[in-house]
Structures are given as C-alpha cells and as structure tokens.
Design a protein around this motif. Structure first.
Motif, PDB file in Angstrom:
ATOM      1  N   GLN A 134      33.834   8.650  33.007  1.00  0.00           N
ATOM      2  CA  GLN A 134      33.922   9.304  31.714  1.00  0.00           C
ATOM      3  C   GLN A 134      35.231  10.070  31.533  1.00  0.00           C
ATOM      4  O   GLN A 134      35.607  10.403  30.408  1.00  0.00           O
ATOM      5  N   ASN A 167      27.339   8.766  27.337  1.00  0.00           N
ATOM      6  CA  ASN A 167      28.279   9.874  27.476  1.00  0.00           C
ATOM      7  C   ASN A 167      27.578  11.147  27.975  1.00  0.00           C
ATOM      8  O   ASN A 167      27.769  12.242  27.444  1.00  0.00           O
ATOM      9  N   VAL A 204      27.632   6.326  31.319  1.00  0.00           N
ATOM     10  CA  VAL A 204      28.867   6.056  30.578  1.00  0.00           C
ATOM     11  C   VAL A 204      28.568   5.763  29.114  1.00  0.00           C
ATOM     12  O   VAL A 204      29.207   6.322  28.212  1.00  0.00           O
ATOM     13  N   SER A 210      27.360  13.974  30.405  1.00  0.00           N
ATOM     14  CA  SER A 210      28.380  14.623  31.233  1.00  0.00           C
ATOM     15  C   SER A 210      27.798  15.788  32.024  1.00  0.00           C
ATOM     16  O   SER A 210      27.148  16.665  31.463  1.00  0.00           O
TER      17      SER A 210
END
Length: 242
Positions: free
Chosen positions: A169, A112, A109, A114
């Motif tokens: 996220q 970030n 998180v 992803s």
C-alpha cells in the motif's frame, strides 16, 4: 515429556551449546535488522510503481523473491513442519497458511486497509514464538489443553499476508491490471513458499535420520522462540521510537 526433560538436563550440563546457538541467533538477527521482514528492495519498488497494465512474469518473480527472502515466513514454516512427517499433514498445514496469506494480501490492498506495519510484523514475530511454544508442548503443561493448530496456522497466515499488504500500500500501484498483478504476485509468493519449503524439508529429512534430532529438538525450538521474540522486540521498538 521425557525427551524434553532430558533436553533441560543437557542445557544445564552443557550450557555452552545453548548459549552459542543463541549468540548466533542474535548475530544473524542483527544482520537482518537493516531490512524489514516484508520490505521490498528499492529497485523492485521503482519497477512496481512505474509499470502499467498486466505483467504476469515480473510480478510472479517479485512474489517468489519476497517469500524466499522473507525470513519471518521461513521461521514460521520451519516451526509448523518441525514435527510433521507425513506429506499429507504438511500439505494441509501449508495450504491453511497459503489460504490465509492469499486472502489478506488481496483484501488488504484492494480494500486499502491500513495498519502500522510495525504492529503487523510484531504479531508475525509472535507467531514464530507461538509455534515454538506449541512444539515444546507448553500449552498443555501450562493450561491443560492443546489449541487447534490448524486454526492457528490459518489465523497467523492472515497476519502474514496482511503484513505484505501493508507494504504494498506504500506504493503508487496503477489501477490498470491491479487485480491480475496482485494475483500474479500471490502466485509467485506461493511458488516461493514451495521452493523454500522443499529446501527446509530436505534439510529436516536428513536431520531426522540422525540421533541428534531428538537430542536437540528442544534446543532448536528454544532458539526458534528466541528469534521470534527478537523479531517482535525489533518491530515494537520501531513502532515506539521511529
């Protein structure tokens, strides 16, 4: 090995037991397929997005709720403790899983990072398959060696935590109090894990005292492996079709 050979004989002579168990697994999985393994309820999602500042108790509750309702986590933990009897050993493996889960939840998180949640959840499904095969002694028979089970638990714990991070996220989390809220959420996850683990250990404790435990240990892990494959297939289908 004799125990598992006896189980193979039972599966052939009494196949209705095995296929009934598998049918129940498919039915259960179909009911759960409407929700993602790491999904967050709409009400909880709205609450997360609307909050500002540090809120300890609400995020602890959300973390505990996630773990208790996270059937992929519970299946993996069930496999991990299946043949563990000493609380010391259980504590070591659960701690390894918790460390991995906590690290990737926070790092995923905050940094970030992803990745497709479908792929992460597919790997989590495979972690259930891996542990079931480990319990069946498959790696020793197939490859002649036993993988490091503690390292495997830590590695799959990393994937389990990263799976939740990919879901968080998707929310517009306010930076105000973010780190403390994530820590609170993770505390809730670990508390939920302890509650779920306690329930599993109570059931396992009673089961282990009966003669049926060793008679059905093989079947139980085959069912566990099947559920892992179903979870993996469901997530891969979502990745390629959605």
């Amino acid at each position: 090995m004799t125990i598992f050979q006896d189980q193979l004989r039972i599966l052939y002579t009494r196949p209705f037991v095995f296929w009934t168990a598998l049918a129940a697994c498919f039915a259960l999985t179909s009911l759960l397929s409407t929700a993602y393994a790491h999904g967050v309820a709409d009400g909880d999602k709205g609450y997360i997005q609307e909050t500002t500042g540090f809120l300890f108790a609400p995020f602890v509750y959300l973390g505990a709720k996630h773990m208790v309702t996270g059937y992929d986590h519970l299946l993996f933990l069930f496999g991990v403790i299946f043949f563990l009897y000493k609380m010391k050993d259980i504590g070591i493996y659960v701690t390894m899983f918790a460390v991995g889960h906590s690290l990737t939840l926070l790092i995923g998180v905050l940094a970030n990072i992803s990745v497709s949640p479908y792929l992460i959840d597919a790997i989590i499904g495979l972690s259930v398959v891996y542990k079931a095969l480990d319990n069946l002694g498959a790696y020793q028979r197939w490859f002649g060696f036993q993988p490091n089970t503690k390292a495997a638990t830590l590695i799959f714990g990393l994937f389990h935590g990263f799976g939740l991070a990919t879901k968080l996220q998707d929310f517009q989390l306010t930076p105000d109090g973010l780190i403390l809220n994530l820590i609170s959420f993770n505390i809730g996850v670990e508390l939920g894990q302890l509650l779920a683990l306690g329930a599993i250990l109570i059931v396992m404790g009673y089961w282990r005292r009966t003669q049926s435990f060793w008679r059905h240990a093989y079947t139980a892990n085959v069912v566990l492996m099947t559920l892992g494959f179903i979870l993996t297939g469901y997530q891969l289908a979502g990745f390629f079709l959605v």
